[in-house]
Design a protein around this motif. Structure first.
Motif, short mmCIF file in Angstrom:
data_model
loop_
_atom_site.label_atom_id
_atom_site.label_comp_id
_atom_site.label_asym_id
_atom_site.label_seq_id
_atom_site.Cartn_x
_atom_site.Cartn_y
_atom_site.Cartn_z
N THR B 41 82.26 -8.30 33.76
CA THR B 41 83.22 -8.19 35.10
C THR B 41 83.74 -9.55 35.34
O THR B 41 85.12 -9.47 35.79
N GLU B 83 85.76 -1.79 37.51
CA GLU B 83 84.51 -1.18 37.41
C GLU B 83 84.38 -0.04 38.32
O GLU B 83 84.57 -0.23 39.50
N ASP B 159 86.91 -1.89 32.45
CA ASP B 159 85.66 -2.15 32.73
C ASP B 159 84.71 -1.07 32.60
O ASP B 159 84.76 -0.46 33.67
N GLU B 160 84.11 -1.09 31.81
CA GLU B 160 83.05 0.15 31.40
C GLU B 160 83.53 1.53 31.80
O GLU B 160 82.95 2.13 32.98
MG LIG Z 1 80.27 -5.40 35.17
#
Ligand SMILES: [Mg+2]
Ligand SMILES: Nc1ncnc2c1ncn2[C@@H]1O[C@H](COP(=O)(O)OP(=O)(O)OP(=O)(O)O)[C@@H](O)[C@H]1O
Lengths: 320, 233, 293
Positions: B41, B83, B159-160
Motif C-alpha cells: 500500500t 485499499e 490495492d487488493e
Molecule cells: Mg495494504
C-alpha cells in the motif's frame, strides 16, 4: 538542578521576600502581588494543560469556587487558612465530579465541555449572588497589602515547588506519557484516566487555593467576577507564551503578561490583549515551546556560532 | 511508462520502503505481491503522491512525479483504487462515479466514460441512484474501480481489489481487471491473493519487509521455490 | 396564558433561525477542514458592524448590504485562511482541531479588542423606518424584520444545499467531508476545497451578523456567546446534514425562550449549555456526526 540554578532560585526568593521591606509603595507591591496571582493560576493550569496535554477551558470555575467558598466561610467567622483550604477542597470535589464524565471526552471535546461548564457556573453565580461582595468594615479598617502579598508568595512557591516534585516523580512521567500518546501510555500500563484525574485534581486544588487567596485579597467584587472566562484565557495564554509543560514557562509568561499589560494600559486600555492574542497565535503556529524554547534555540545557535569561531581561531594559531 | 527507482519512504521516523525500484510498461498488467505489512500500500501511496518519498525518483511518461501534488498526478493519468475501496458512502453511486471524473481532462468526456464503465459493470447502472453505503461488498469494489476508471486513467493502481470477497466474486473482479487491461489501460495490481495475481499478470514483483526481493513473469515466480513456499503453501 | 407563551416561542423560533445560520457556517468549516474556528462569533460580529456602519454612515438598507457584507467577510476569510489557518492543513486531525481551537481563540481575542478600540463597547443596532413594524396573528406579534431574517436564513440554507448537491464543486466538498484522502485520489485539490469552505463559512457568519444587527443588537463582546451557540447547535444537530443543523438552531432558540418563559430569563443562556454538556457526555460519538465506514 545544578548549583548555579539553586543559587539563582535562592536569590530570586530572597528578593521576593524582601521586596515589601525595601519597597514601600503600595502600587508596586500590588503589581508584584498580581504577578504572583497569575503565576499561581498559570502554573496550576500548566499541570493539566501543559504536562498532561488536556486543554482545560474551565479553569476559572475552580478559581471562582475557591473564591466563593473562602469568602463565604471567612466572612461567616472561620479563620482564614481553613477557609482557603476548604475553597481548594471544594474545587477538587467539583473537579472530580466533572472529571469522570469530562475525561470521557477526548481532545477538543474536553476543552469545549469545560468551557461550557465554566460558563454555566459563571452565569448561575451571577444570577444567584448578584450583590457585590465587600469585606466587613472591621476587615477594611485593618486592611493591609503586605500580608496578602506574602500569602500569594507562599502559594506561588508551593505550587511551583509541587510542580517540580511532581514532574520529577513517577506520576509526572505518567502524566507526560499520557500527553505524548495516550494509547501508547495505556499499553505500557499507565492508566490515562487515573493520571488525568490526578492532574486535574491537583490543578483544581491550586486554582481553588488561588481563588481563596483572591477572596482574601480583593476588597470588593461581584461574586461572579472570579468565574469570568478571562481568568482561564489569560492563564492559558501565559502558559503558552512562556512555555507550556515547563516549570519556568508560566512564571515568565505571568511576569511578561503583567508587565506588558501595565506598560500598554497607560496608553490604550485593550491593546495588551491584542498583543497577547498575536503572540499567542505565533507561539501556537510556529513556536510550540514558547519563550523557553526560543531561549533554548538562541542558546544553541549561540553555542554553535562560538564553536565555529573557536575552530577559526585554532586555524589561525596553526598558521602562526 | 512508470518507473520508480531507489525509493525510500517512511512514516515519520519509521522507514517502510527501502530502495524500491519498479517499472511498468505501457499496456502491461503488473502485479506487486507480498505479505501483510510488506509495504505494498505504501508503494502505491508513493506513486499517487499521498506520501512523498524520502529519496529516489518516480517518473511517469517523462514527467517526474517527485514534486507533483496528489491531485495533479490524477490529472496526469494515474488513478488509484485505494485499499478497501474508500467509496463515498453518503453519496449516490452516480455521484461517486461523477466525482471520479473530477479532473478537467476527464470531465469533458464524462458521459461517454460513464457508458463505458456501465458496460464493464452493468450492476452499477442498475444501482446508480442508490446510496453507495447500501451496496454489497462486491458492488462497492466495483464502484471503487468504476470510479477510478471515470478519470480515464492511463495507469490504474489497484490495492487488493479482492480483499474480503467470496471466491466467485474474486474471479469476476479479476476477469474485469483483465478486460480493462485488454482495453488499453495499464494496470499495477497489488494482491495478497498471490496465485491468482501471478496467473493474471504479465509480470510481477515480490516485496518483503519493504524491499523488492524478486521479479519476473508470473509463471517464473509461480515456479520459484521460495515464492511457492512463502505464499502458496 | 396562550398568547404570552406562543409569543415567547415565536421569538425563540425566530432567533433560533439565526443560531442555525451561525452554526451552519461553523459546521461547514469543521466538516470539511476539521478546523474548529472559535473566532466564528467574531466574524459574525464583524458582519454586524459592517452592516451597521453602512446603514449609519451611508444610509444603506441592511437587507441591501447583506450580499456586500458576505463578500466583505469572504475577503476577510481569505486573508485569515492564508495568514493563519493554511499553516495547519497538514496536521493530523486531532492536532488540527486542537491548534485551530487555540489559534481561533487568539484570533477572537484580537478581533474583539480591535472592535472595542474602533467602535467602543456600546451596544448597537440598526433601526430602520420599518423596524417597529409587525403583523399580528392570533394575538402573536411577528416583527417583519425578524420574519424576513428567517426567510433569508432559509434561502441561504437552500442555496447552500443546492450548491452542495448539484454542482461539481459542491460534490467535491461533500466528498472531502467523507474522506479527504479518497477525495484527493479523485484529483480534487484539497487546499482549494479547504479555502473555499472556510470562506463560505465566513460569508455565512457575515450574513448572520448582518441579520443580528437588524433584528437584535451587536457589541464587540458578542463573539464568544455566538460561537458557543454555534457549537451547541452543531452538537445538537450533528454534522453532515445542514438542514439538521438548522433545525438544531431552532430547537435551541425555542428551548431558550421556553426556559425564559417558565423559569426566569436569566437562565436562558444556561439551558443550552446544560443540553450541550449532556449531549457531549452521553453521546460523544454522535458529536459532530460519525462517518459510516
Ligand atoms: Mg495494504
Ligand atoms: N500511516 C502509517 N503510519 C505509520 N506506519 C504505517 C502507516 N501505514 C502503514 N504503516 C506501516 O508500514 C508498513 C507497511 O504498511 P503497508 O500498508 O504498506 O503494508 P501492505 O503491504 O499494504 O500490507 P497489507 O497487505 O496488510 O495491506 C507496516 O509495517 C505498517 O505498520
Amino acid at each position: 538542578m545544578g548549583r548555579k540554578q539553586v543559587i539563582f532560585i535562592a536569590l530570586l526568593i530572597a528578593i521576593l521576600v524582601l521586596l515589601p521591606v525595601v519597597v514601600k509603595k503600595d502600587n508596586i507591591i500590588n503589581l508584584a502581588l498580581l504577578v504572583l496571582l497569575y503565576i499561581c493560576l498559570a502554573s496550576s493550569w500548566n499541570i493539566l494543560g501543559g504536562y498532561t496535554g488536556q486543554t482545560n477551558l474551565g479553569h476559572a470555575a475552580f478559581f471562582g469556587l475557591g473564591a466563593l467558598s473562602t469568602r463565604f466561610l471567612w466572612m461567616s467567622g472561620w479563620s482564614l487558612l481553613p477557609s482557603v483550604l476548604a475553597g481548594g477542597l471544594l474545587a477538587v470535589a467539583f473537579a472530580l465530579l466533572i472529571g469522570i464524565p469530562a475525561f470521557r471526552l477526548r481532545g477538543v471535546y474536553f476543552a469545549i465541555g469545560t468551557l461550557a461548564l465554566a460558563q454555566i457556573l459563571y452565569i448561575t453565580v451571577g444570577n444567584v449572588f448578584s450583590d457585590i461582595s465587600s469585606l466587613r468594615p472591621q476587615d477594611l479598617a485593618t486592611y493591609q497589602l503586605v500580608p496578602r502579598y506574602y500569602f500569594f508568595l507562599v502559594l506561588a512557591l508551593l505550587i511551583t515547588g509541587t510542580t517540580y516534585l511532581l514532574v520529577n516523580s513517577k506520576l509526572g512521567l505518567g502524566m507526560m506519557a499520557v500527553r505524548e500518546e495516550e494509547e501508547a501510555a495505556e499499553s505500557l500500563g499507565v492508566s490515562a484516566l487515573k493520571h488525568k484525574l490526578l492532574a486535574l485534581s491537583i490543578s483544581a486544588f491550586f486554582a481553588g487555593l488561588s481563588g481563596g487567596a483572591f477572596a482574601y485579597y480583593h476588597v470588593g467584587y461581584y461574586p461572579r467576577f472570579p468565574f469570568s472566562p478571562e481568568w482561564t484565557f489569560d492563564s492559558m495564554m501565559m502558559v503558552y507564551i512562556g512555555g507550556a509543560g515547563t516549570i519556568i514557562g508560566p512564571i515568565i509568561g505571568a511576569l511578561f503578561f503583567v508587565v506588558v499589560r501595565e506598560l500598554l494600559a497607560l496608553k490604550l486600555v485593550e491593546l495588551h490583549l491584542i498583543v497577547f492574542g498575536i503572540l499567542f497565535i505565533l507561539v501556537v503556529l510556529f513556536l510550540p515551546g514558547g519563550f523557553v524554547e526560543a531561549w533554548k534555540k538562541m542558546q544553541a545557535a549561540f553555542a554553535r556560532r562560538s564553536k565555529e569561531r573557536g575552530v577559526k581561531v585554532s586555524f589561525q594559531t596553526t598558521d602562526d | 511508462m512508470l518507473k520508480l527507482s531507489g525509493i525510500n519512504a517512511a512514516y515519520k521516523d519509521l522507514q517502510v520502503l527501502w530502495d524500491v525500484s519498479i517499472q511498468v510498461d505501457e499496456g502491461e498488467l503488473v502485479a506487486l505481491v507480498g505479505s501483510n505489512g510488506a509495504g505494498k500500500t505504501t508503494t502505491l501511496r508513493v506513486i499517487s503522491g499521498l506520501l512523498k518519498p524520502a529519496s529516489g525518483s518516480i517518473s511517469f511518461q517523462d514527467h517526474s512525479l517527485g514534486k507533483e501534488s496528489a491531485h495533479r498526478i490524477v490529472e496526469l493519468g494515474i488513478s488509484q483504487v485505494p485499499e478497501g475501496g474508500k467509496i463515498f458512502t453518503g453519496m449516490s453511486v452516480l455521484e461517486n462515479l461523477e466525482l471520479g471524473a473530477f479532473v478537467a481532462r476527464a470531465r469533458k468526456d464524462k458521459d461517454q466514460t460513464l457508458k463505458w464503465v456501465y458496460e464493464i459493470f452493468p450492476r452499477l447502472e442498475e444501482r446508480k441512484n442508490q446510496r453507495a453505503g447500501t451496496l454489497s461488498g462486491g458492488e462497492r469494489q466495483m464502484l471503487a474501480i468504476g470510479r477510478a476508471l471515470m478519470s480515464k486513467p492511463k495507469l490504474l493502481l489497484l490495492d487488493e481489489p479482492s480483499f474480503g470477497l467470496a471466491p466467485i466474486l474474486v474471479e469476476q473482479i479479476f476477469e474485469m481487471i483483465t478486460e480493462i487491461n485488454r482495453q488499453g489501460v495499464t494496470v499495477l495490481l497489488v494482491e495478497q491473493n498471490v496465485r491468482a495475481a501471478l496467473e493474471l499478470a504479465h509480470r510481477a514483483y515480490v516485496i518483503e519487509n519493504g524491499r523488492i526481493v524478486g521479479q519476473g513473469t508470473g509463471e517464473d515466480l509461480l515456479s520459484f521455490e521460495s515464492v511457492r513456499r512463502a505464499y502458496l503453501g | 396564558m396562550f398568547v404570552p407563551l406562543a409569543q415567547s416561542l415565536v421569538f425563540g423560533l425566530l432567533v433560533g433561525a439565526l443560531y442555525g445560520l451561525a452554526a451552519v457556517g461553523l459546521s461547514l468549516v469543521f466538516g470539511v477542514t476539521k478546523f474548529l474556528n472559535v473566532a466564528h462569533g467574531e466574524l459574525l460580529m464583524l458582519g454586524g458592524y459592517a452592516s451597521f456602519w453602512a446603514f449609519t454612515l451611508r444610509g444603506v438598507d441592511p437587507f441591501l448590504t447583506l450580499p456586500l457584507t458576505m463578500v466583505f467577510l469572504l475577503v476577510i476569510g481569505v486573508v485569515l485562511y492564508k495568514l493563519l489557518f493554511a499553516h495547519m492543513v497538514k496536521l493530523t486531525e486531532e492536532a488540527k482541531i486542537q491548534n485551530t481551537l487555540l489559534v481561533g481563540f487568539g484570533l477572537s481575542l484580537i478581533l474583539q479588542n480591535v472592535a472595542l478600540r474602533l467602535w467602543t463597547a456600546d451596544t448597537r443596532g440598526i433601526t430602520t423606518s420599518y423596524s417597529r413594524m409587525a403583523f399580528t396573528f392570533l394575538g402573536v406579534r411577528f416583527p417583519i424584520v425578524r420574519v424576513a431574517s428567517l426567510g433569508i436564513a432559509l434561502i441561504a440554507l437552500f442555496a447552500l444545499d443546492l450548491f452542495l448537491r448539484r454542482t461539481y464543486t459542491g460534490k467535491a466538498l461533500r466528498a472531502t467531508v467523507e474522506n479527504w484522502e479518497a477525495a484527493t485520489l479523485m484529483g480534487i485539490d484539497i487546499q482549494r476545497v479547504y479555502l473555499l469552505s472556510f470562506v463560505m463559512g465566513a460569508a455565512l457568519a457575515g450574513a448572520a451578523g448582518c441579520l443580528v444587527s437588524v433584528g437584535y443588537s451587536i457589541d464587540p463582546g458578542m463573539g464568544m456567546s455566538w460561537t458557543l451557540k454555534g457549537l451547541i447547535v452543531m452538537v445538537l444537530g450533528g454534522l453532515g446534514s445542514f438542514m439538521g443543523t438548522f433545525v438544531g438552531g431552532i430547537v435551541l432558540g425555542v428551548t431558550e425562550s421556553a426556559t425564559g418563559y417558565f423559569l426566569t430569563l436569566t437562565y436562558r443562556e444556561v439551558v443550552g449549555l446544560v443540553l450541550f454538556i449532556l449531549v457531549l457526555v452521553f453521546r460523544p460519538q454522535g458529536l459532530f456526526g460519525t462517518k459510516e465506514r
